[in-house]
Design a protein around this motif. Structure first.
Motif, short mmCIF file in Angstrom:
data_model
loop_
_atom_site.label_atom_id
_atom_site.label_comp_id
_atom_site.label_asym_id
_atom_site.label_seq_id
_atom_site.Cartn_x
_atom_site.Cartn_y
_atom_site.Cartn_z
N MET A 325 0.80 -1.22 0.00
CA MET A 325 0.00 0.00 0.00
C MET A 325 0.84 1.28 0.00
O MET A 325 0.52 2.23 -0.73
N PRO A 326 1.94 1.39 0.79
CA PRO A 326 2.73 2.62 0.72
C PRO A 326 3.26 2.91 -0.69
O PRO A 326 3.23 4.06 -1.15
N GLU A 327 3.75 1.85 -1.37
CA GLU A 327 4.24 2.05 -2.73
C GLU A 327 3.11 2.48 -3.67
O GLU A 327 3.29 3.34 -4.53
N TYR A 328 1.94 1.88 -3.47
CA TYR A 328 0.79 2.25 -4.30
C TYR A 328 0.42 3.72 -4.09
O TYR A 328 0.20 4.47 -5.05
N LEU A 329 0.35 4.14 -2.84
CA LEU A 329 -0.04 5.53 -2.54
C LEU A 329 1.01 6.51 -3.06
O LEU A 329 0.66 7.61 -3.50
N MET A 330 2.27 6.11 -3.02
CA MET A 330 3.30 6.97 -3.58
C MET A 330 3.13 7.10 -5.09
O MET A 330 3.24 8.19 -5.66
N ARG A 331 2.82 6.00 -5.76
CA ARG A 331 2.61 6.06 -7.20
C ARG A 331 1.40 6.92 -7.56
O ARG A 331 1.44 7.68 -8.53
N ARG A 332 0.34 6.81 -6.78
CA ARG A 332 -0.87 7.56 -7.09
C ARG A 332 -0.75 9.05 -6.83
O ARG A 332 -1.46 9.86 -7.44
N THR A 333 0.14 9.44 -5.91
CA THR A 333 0.18 10.84 -5.47
C THR A 333 1.53 11.51 -5.67
O THR A 333 1.66 12.71 -5.46
N SER A 334 2.55 10.74 -6.03
CA SER A 334 3.93 11.24 -6.14
C SER A 334 4.42 11.90 -4.85
O SER A 334 5.28 12.76 -4.87
N GLY A 335 3.83 11.50 -3.73
CA GLY A 335 4.28 12.00 -2.44
C GLY A 335 3.83 13.41 -2.10
O GLY A 335 4.30 13.98 -1.12
N VAL A 336 2.91 13.97 -2.90
CA VAL A 336 2.42 15.32 -2.63
C VAL A 336 1.33 15.24 -1.55
O VAL A 336 0.32 14.56 -1.73
N VAL A 337 1.54 15.93 -0.45
CA VAL A 337 0.68 15.79 0.72
C VAL A 337 -0.78 16.10 0.39
O VAL A 337 -1.69 15.35 0.77
N GLY A 338 -1.02 17.19 -0.33
CA GLY A 338 -2.39 17.57 -0.62
C GLY A 338 -3.09 16.60 -1.55
O GLY A 338 -4.30 16.37 -1.44
N ASP A 365 -8.37 2.51 -6.84
CA ASP A 365 -8.24 2.56 -8.30
C ASP A 365 -9.44 3.23 -8.96
O ASP A 365 -9.33 3.75 -10.07
N GLU A 366 -10.58 3.19 -8.28
CA GLU A 366 -11.79 3.77 -8.85
C GLU A 366 -11.89 5.28 -8.61
O GLU A 366 -12.81 5.93 -9.12
N ILE A 367 -10.97 5.82 -7.84
CA ILE A 367 -11.03 7.24 -7.48
C ILE A 367 -10.25 8.07 -8.48
O ILE A 367 -9.06 7.84 -8.70
N VAL A 368 -10.91 9.04 -9.06
CA VAL A 368 -10.25 10.02 -9.93
C VAL A 368 -9.98 11.26 -9.09
O VAL A 368 -10.90 11.87 -8.55
N ILE A 369 -8.71 11.62 -8.96
CA ILE A 369 -8.34 12.78 -8.15
C ILE A 369 -8.57 14.04 -8.97
O ILE A 369 -7.98 14.22 -10.04
N SER A 370 -9.41 14.92 -8.47
CA SER A 370 -9.70 16.18 -9.15
C SER A 370 -9.30 17.33 -8.25
O SER A 370 -9.77 17.43 -7.10
N LEU A 371 -8.44 18.21 -8.74
CA LEU A 371 -8.00 19.36 -7.96
C LEU A 371 -8.46 20.67 -8.61
O LEU A 371 -7.82 21.70 -8.46
N ASP A 372 -9.56 20.62 -9.32
CA ASP A 372 -10.07 21.83 -9.96
C ASP A 372 -10.33 22.90 -8.91
O ASP A 372 -11.06 22.69 -7.95
N ASP A 373 -9.72 24.05 -9.09
CA ASP A 373 -9.86 25.15 -8.15
C ASP A 373 -9.69 26.45 -8.93
O ASP A 373 -8.60 26.77 -9.37
N PRO A 374 -10.78 27.20 -9.11
CA PRO A 374 -10.68 28.43 -9.90
C PRO A 374 -9.75 29.48 -9.32
O PRO A 374 -9.33 30.40 -10.02
N SER A 375 -9.40 29.34 -8.04
CA SER A 375 -8.50 30.32 -7.42
C SER A 375 -7.03 30.00 -7.67
O SER A 375 -6.16 30.77 -7.30
#
Length: 423
Positions: A325-338, A365-375
């Motif tokens: 799981m740690p390796e998976y989470l690193m791959r999914r997020t590249s270690g970016v906290v937010g 795997d089913e989660i699409v990370i969306s960071l849309d923020d108009p600001s």
């Protein structure tokens, strides 16, 4: 004092009264209420099932609020930034001479926790400063009743000009700026910072300045002038070394600081009392990395901290730290906290909605990370690139088995540290 209950916590969250930190009232509310969120209690699945329908609904809503309000955790990267910012705030506040106070630049890509880290350190400094002086302004003039604001937080205007930047500072205090000329605005800023006992001025999103524009160059001159007002200037932004803000600065290898010459703009308006150069410490808040055992251990410790605050009914110890799981989470997020926080937040909600009540690779795997923020401006790095789904070792099937999802590849690191720009 009214009792703090889950229902009262949820009612306040639902009221939409999240404080804006760029006003005096909003900053004070943030400072005095940070860390007071009441997390949902830990219950077993059996205990949850024994609740009435209305009790379960309330508890589930409280769990959701807990997952989207995960506490700020210290990381090795944030500790480094925090120590420097705290040292500058404390030391500069105690200076009695007229020397210009060195400032701090906090750089890094978007969603790495720069603003939250700086604000937490500044709020803790203000807590200590107010307590030291019995919540009174030690520099107050007899007969006046000015607000005491040791810390001022301002967001750099999207299209920054000297006038709009001055107005943003004065807006923090709710001061009227209508009809004021630029010289008058600058004098008013200097007067306000003095009258309100300001020790630290935080300018967030400083990367919005574009040094190819004349207005932005004038604004940078103005920011330099702020340093002559006996405040600690803290600039927070994305990729400051690459933004052009340091193009007129020089590196002092002996002092290990960036040095800026006095601004011509400020002297024209009489705010520059001396020809003193302005010095800045530059520090980067980087992402997690796992290229060494120490880095991998730090990432796992962070995951354990998140896991402790999740309220999933079928979660087991090691849900985020065990196996691959740690390796998976690193791959999914590249270690970016937010980005990690968003993945866990959305994954936890899916786990509740689906009844699975735990996190694993198949669910995430089913989660699409969306960071849309108009600001936020993606072109400046305020929104980082996001790895896609399907990064587990198994092939996931989507659209009811109509097609197979291809395995995602992790994007190449384009962070400041990889580019050799870390402070």
């Amino acid at each position: 004092m009214s009792e703090v209950t889950p229902r009262s916590v949820l009612a306040e969250l639902a009221s939409g009264t999240k404080p804006r930190r760029d006003t005096y009232e909003g900053w004070q509310r943030y400072r005095t209420t940070r860390g007071q969120f009441l997390a949902a209690p830990i219950l077993t699945f059996t205990q949850w099932r024994a609740m009435s329908s209305s009790e379960r609904s309330l508890y589930d809503l409280h769990r959701t609020a807990t997952h989207v309000n995960l506490p700020l955790q210290e990381t090795p990267m944030s500790l480094r930034v925090g120590r420097l910012v705290n040292r500058r705030l404390r030391n500069n506040a105690l200076k009695q001479n007229v020397a210009t106070r060195p400032g701090v630049m906090v750089s890094g890509w978007g969603y790495q926790g720069k603003t939250e880290t700086v604000c937490e350190v500044a709020a803790a400094f203000e807590d200590a400063w107010l307590e030291l002086h019995h919540y009174l302004n030690p520099d107050a003039v007899d007969g006046t009743n000015d607000l005491h604001a040791p810390v001022v937080y301002v967001q750099t205007p999207v299209t920054a000009k000297p006038k709009s930047t001055c107005q943003a500072v004065l807006d923090f205090f709710g001061a009227s700026t209508r009809g004021m000329s630029l010289p008058r605005l600058m004098q008013q800023v200097a007067q306000s910072l003095s009258d309100h006992g300001v020790k630290a001025l935080i300018l967030d999103d400083i990367n919005r300045l574009r040094m190819h524009r004349a207005d932005d160059q004038d604004t940078l001159d103005l920011i330099r002038a702020f340093m002559s007002m006996n405040v600690t200037l803290i600039l927070v932004g994305v990729d400051i070394p690459g933004s052009g803000l340091l193009r007129d600065a020089r590196w002092d290898a002996r002092q290990r600081q960036w040095v800026m010459d006095p601004s011509e703009h400020a002297r024209v308006h009489g705010l520059e009392a001396t020809q003193t150069e302005r010095r800045f410490d530059l520090v980067e808040l980087d992402r997690f990395r796992t290229s060494t055992p120490e880095e991998a251990t730090s990432f796992q410790a962070h995951l354990r901290g998140i896991e402790a605050h999740l309220r999933l009914l079928k979660a087991k110890p090691g849900m985020l730290t065990g196996g691959a799981m740690p390796e998976y989470l690193m791959r999914r997020t590249s270690g970016v906290v937010g980005v990690l926080e968003r993945l866990i937040e959305d994954g936890a909600q899916e786990a509740m909605d689906s009844g699975k009540e735990l996190l694993d690779e198949n669910l995430l795997d089913e989660i699409v990370i969306s960071l849309d923020d108009p600001s936020r401006d993606p072109s400046t790095g305020e929104i980082p690139p996001i790895p896609g789904r399907g990064t587990s070792s198994r092939t996931a099937i989507v659209n009811k088995g109509a097609r197979s999802r291809r395995k995602n590849t992790v994007f190449d690191d384009r962070g400041p540290a990889a580019a050799g720009t870390a402070g």
